[in-house]
Design a protein around this motif. Structure first.
Motif, mmCIF file in Angstrom:
data_model
loop_
_atom_site.group_PDB
_atom_site.id
_atom_site.type_symbol
_atom_site.label_atom_id
_atom_site.label_comp_id
_atom_site.label_asym_id
_atom_site.label_seq_id
_atom_site.Cartn_x
_atom_site.Cartn_y
_atom_site.Cartn_z
ATOM 1 N N HIS A 140 3.956 -3.213 7.170
ATOM 2 C CA HIS A 140 4.200 -4.424 6.390
ATOM 3 C C HIS A 140 5.602 -4.948 6.661
ATOM 4 C CE1 HIS A 140 5.385 -0.908 4.024
ATOM 5 N NE2 HIS A 140 6.335 -1.670 3.553
ATOM 6 N N GLN A 141 6.033 -5.896 5.887
ATOM 7 C CA GLN A 141 7.294 -6.580 6.147
ATOM 8 C C GLN A 141 8.162 -6.587 4.903
ATOM 9 O OE1 GLN A 141 6.763 -10.609 7.466
ATOM 10 N NE2 GLN A 141 8.947 -11.066 7.570
ATOM 11 N N SER A 169 -0.363 -5.484 2.975
ATOM 12 C CA SER A 169 -1.508 -5.746 3.861
ATOM 13 C C SER A 169 -2.787 -5.729 3.032
ATOM 14 C CB SER A 169 -1.591 -4.666 4.942
ATOM 15 O OG SER A 169 -2.067 -3.460 4.390
ATOM 16 N N PRO A 170 -3.850 -6.374 3.511
ATOM 17 C CA PRO A 170 -5.120 -6.361 2.776
ATOM 18 C C PRO A 170 -5.870 -5.042 2.923
ATOM 19 C CG PRO A 170 -5.347 -7.614 4.793
ATOM 20 C CD PRO A 170 -3.891 -7.257 4.686
ATOM 21 N N GLN A 171 -5.318 -4.108 3.708
ATOM 22 C CA GLN A 171 -5.980 -2.812 3.888
ATOM 23 C C GLN A 171 -5.921 -2.026 2.593
ATOM 24 O OE1 GLN A 171 -5.247 -0.784 7.647
ATOM 25 N NE2 GLN A 171 -4.773 1.073 6.521
ATOM 26 N N ALA A 172 -7.050 -1.539 2.130
ATOM 27 C CA ALA A 172 -7.118 -0.854 0.839
ATOM 28 C C ALA A 172 -6.615 0.583 0.955
ATOM 29 C CB ALA A 172 -8.551 -0.861 0.311
ATOM 30 N N GLY A 173 -6.246 1.155 -0.190
ATOM 31 C CA GLY A 173 -5.917 2.562 -0.261
ATOM 32 C C GLY A 173 -4.538 2.927 0.232
ATOM 33 N N ILE A 259 14.477 1.329 2.424
ATOM 34 C CA ILE A 259 13.546 2.199 3.136
ATOM 35 C C ILE A 259 12.194 2.091 2.429
ATOM 36 C CG2 ILE A 259 13.107 4.562 3.928
ATOM 37 C CD1 ILE A 259 16.149 5.048 3.322
ATOM 38 N N SER A 260 11.229 1.545 3.108
ATOM 39 C CA SER A 260 9.901 1.407 2.524
ATOM 40 C C SER A 260 8.904 2.164 3.389
ATOM 41 C CB SER A 260 9.494 -0.070 2.424
ATOM 42 O OG SER A 260 8.279 -0.191 1.704
ATOM 43 N N ARG A 261 8.231 3.123 2.789
ATOM 44 C CA ARG A 261 7.263 3.957 3.500
ATOM 45 C C ARG A 261 5.875 3.669 2.941
ATOM 46 N NH1 ARG A 261 8.044 8.677 6.302
ATOM 47 N NH2 ARG A 261 10.159 8.840 5.486
ATOM 48 N N ASN A 262 5.034 3.087 3.771
ATOM 49 C CA ASN A 262 3.667 2.785 3.395
ATOM 50 C C ASN A 262 2.814 4.007 3.742
ATOM 51 O OD1 ASN A 262 1.357 1.495 2.665
ATOM 52 N ND2 ASN A 262 1.334 0.040 4.360
ATOM 53 N N VAL A 263 2.183 4.624 2.761
ATOM 54 C CA VAL A 263 1.504 5.903 2.988
ATOM 55 C C VAL A 263 0.035 5.811 2.605
ATOM 56 C CG1 VAL A 263 3.663 7.101 2.490
ATOM 57 C CG2 VAL A 263 1.958 6.888 0.678
ATOM 58 N N SER A 264 -0.764 6.700 3.186
ATOM 59 C CA SER A 264 -2.173 6.795 2.817
ATOM 60 C C SER A 264 -2.312 7.584 1.522
ATOM 61 C CB SER A 264 -2.955 7.496 3.937
ATOM 62 O OG SER A 264 -2.516 8.842 4.087
ATOM 63 N N LYS A 265 -3.470 7.510 0.907
ATOM 64 C CA LYS A 265 -3.722 8.277 -0.315
ATOM 65 C C LYS A 265 -3.653 9.776 -0.050
ATOM 66 C CE LYS A 265 -6.419 4.973 -3.037
ATOM 67 N NZ LYS A 265 -7.706 4.687 -3.714
ATOM 68 N N THR A 305 1.487 7.736 7.656
ATOM 69 C CA THR A 305 2.511 6.927 7.010
ATOM 70 C C THR A 305 3.042 5.904 8.008
ATOM 71 O OG1 THR A 305 4.677 6.983 5.921
ATOM 72 C CG2 THR A 305 4.282 8.623 7.621
ATOM 73 N N ALA A 306 3.562 4.802 7.484
ATOM 74 C CA ALA A 306 4.221 3.787 8.325
ATOM 75 C C ALA A 306 5.566 3.466 7.681
ATOM 76 C CB ALA A 306 3.355 2.531 8.421
ATOM 77 N N LEU A 307 6.644 3.643 8.442
ATOM 78 C CA LEU A 307 7.998 3.516 7.916
ATOM 79 C C LEU A 307 8.622 2.202 8.347
ATOM 80 C CD1 LEU A 307 10.374 4.939 6.418
ATOM 81 C CD2 LEU A 307 11.086 5.800 8.660
ATOM 82 N N LEU A 308 9.295 1.527 7.414
ATOM 83 C CA LEU A 308 9.991 0.287 7.709
ATOM 84 C C LEU A 308 11.340 0.303 7.006
ATOM 85 C CD1 LEU A 308 9.592 -2.486 9.151
ATOM 86 C CD2 LEU A 308 8.941 -3.390 6.926
ATOM 87 N N THR A 309 12.401 -0.115 7.681
ATOM 88 C CA THR A 309 13.731 -0.187 7.066
ATOM 89 C C THR A 309 14.349 -1.553 7.302
ATOM 90 O OG1 THR A 309 14.801 0.689 9.062
ATOM 91 C CG2 THR A 309 14.148 2.288 7.381
ATOM 92 N N ASP A 310 15.260 -1.928 6.413
ATOM 93 C CA ASP A 310 16.006 -3.176 6.560
ATOM 94 C C ASP A 310 17.430 -2.920 6.070
ATOM 95 O OD1 ASP A 310 16.587 -5.735 7.184
ATOM 96 O OD2 ASP A 310 15.312 -6.675 5.684
ATOM 97 N N PHE A 311 18.411 -3.604 6.670
ATOM 98 C CA PHE A 311 19.800 -3.399 6.353
ATOM 99 C C PHE A 311 20.435 -4.714 5.887
ATOM 100 C CE2 PHE A 311 18.604 -0.284 9.495
ATOM 101 C CZ PHE A 311 19.217 0.895 9.075
#
Length: 314
Positions: A140-141, A169-173, A259-265, A305-311
């Motif tokens: 994601h963003q 994202s529209p992906q569930a879970g 730090i945003s980590r998008n993770v599965s269930k 998991t999907a990791l995203l960072t911004d500064f």
């Protein structure tokens, strides 16, 4: 997560010891018990955390027993297949670690894709074949990061207040683990050299040497957001926490990192179960908490998991 192999193994060892103590306590005055074989059926233990745009790295060991040593050595000659969205894509190769024989691992030849569903199948003579499936979250963003408030030398009592947007994202879970941290560089020395110096045969002209030390710390609390509340939409998030003022001369390049980590269930359930397990780790007479397991015919976790960072610089 090679260190987590022992978590599953020790969990089952503690369960056996607990049951054995209970039987002996309840039956000590009635009859004698004779244990001919403390070996149970050996099963494979698989640990893997998938990430987009990275190869799959899999730690594959076996369950331990109180009659054997407590080192989980890797299973070297297993056949491990990788499926992507139902189609076989790869056969994982085994890579030994010569300096640490208990840290060998299997690795795919392809990088994984965000949003795809992956399955592993592992087989080895003498063990039940195992299977596990998980879907890698979408990347994601993070957008519109704004520092609403921060302490300074004139107002040290203020908090750090950061606002940003998450694009779901529209992906569930999927579940979002979001943290905000201060990051800064500290000037640790400032030395003037007045003469040319020789060091290891090389000439260095007079110069001002500056040493710095980077630091990521002062983490705020983790905000856990379920996508059920903003599935497929944008969510504005404000995170606030206390921290030191960074306007002093010794602080260089100060700012915040999101730090945003998008993770599965599966990832979320595994982390929660680990917290419960370790909370009772030192309680000898407590019944061990079960660690989340999604390996069919075996033990372990196959998660993503999907990791995203911004500064943002101050």
């Amino acid at each position: 997560f090679p260190s987590h192999d022992n978590t599953f193994n020790l969990m089952f060892l503690r369960s056996k010891i607990f049951a054995l103590m209970a039987v002996l306590f309840l039956s000590s005055c009635v009859k004698d018990f004779e244990f001919d074989n403390l070996e149970n059926e050996k099963k494979m233990v698989a640990i893997a955390t998938m990430q987009p745009n990275q190869p799959l790295v899999l730690n594959l060991t076996e369950t331990m027993n109180i009659s054997r040593d407590n080192i989980a050595y890797p299973l070297k000659d297993a056949k491990v297949l990788l499926y992507e969205d139902g189609l076989q894509k790869d056969i994982l190769n085994y890579f030994p670690v010569d300096t640490a024989p208990y840290l060998g691992y299997y690795k795919s030849n392809i990088n994984l894709k965000s949003g795809s569903r992956y399955t592993i199948e592992a087989s080895k003579y003498g063990y039940p074949s195992i299977r596990a499936t998980d879907t890698i979250p979408a990347i994601h963003q993070i957008d519109k990061v704004t520092v609403l408030e921060k302490p300074d030398s004139a107002n040290p009592e203020l908090s750090y207040k950061i606002r940003f947007q998450l694009y779901d994202s529209p992906q569930a879970g999927e579940i979002y683990y979001t943290q905000v941290a201060l990051f800064y560089t500290i000037k640790i020395f400032d030395i003037e050299l007045g003469d040319t110096v020789i060091q290891n045969g090389y000439f260095f002209p007079p110069a001002l040497l500056r040493g710095t030390s980077g630091s990521y710390n002062r983490l705020s609390g983790i905000s856990i957001l379920s996508d059920a509340s903003f599935n497929g939409r944008i969510r504005s998030v404000i995170m606030q926490f206390k921290g030191p003022s960074l306007d002093a001369p010794e602080f260089l390049n100060a700012g915040v990192v999101i730090i945003s980590r998008n993770v599965s269930k599966t990832y979320d359930s595994y982390q929660l179960s680990l917290n419960r397990y370790f909370s009772d780790e030192n309680k000898i007479f407590s019944q061990p908490k079960a660690v989340n397991n999604n390996i069919v015919n075996g033990y372990g976790t196959f998660q993503s998991t999907a990791l995203l960072t911004d500064f943002v610089m101050f």
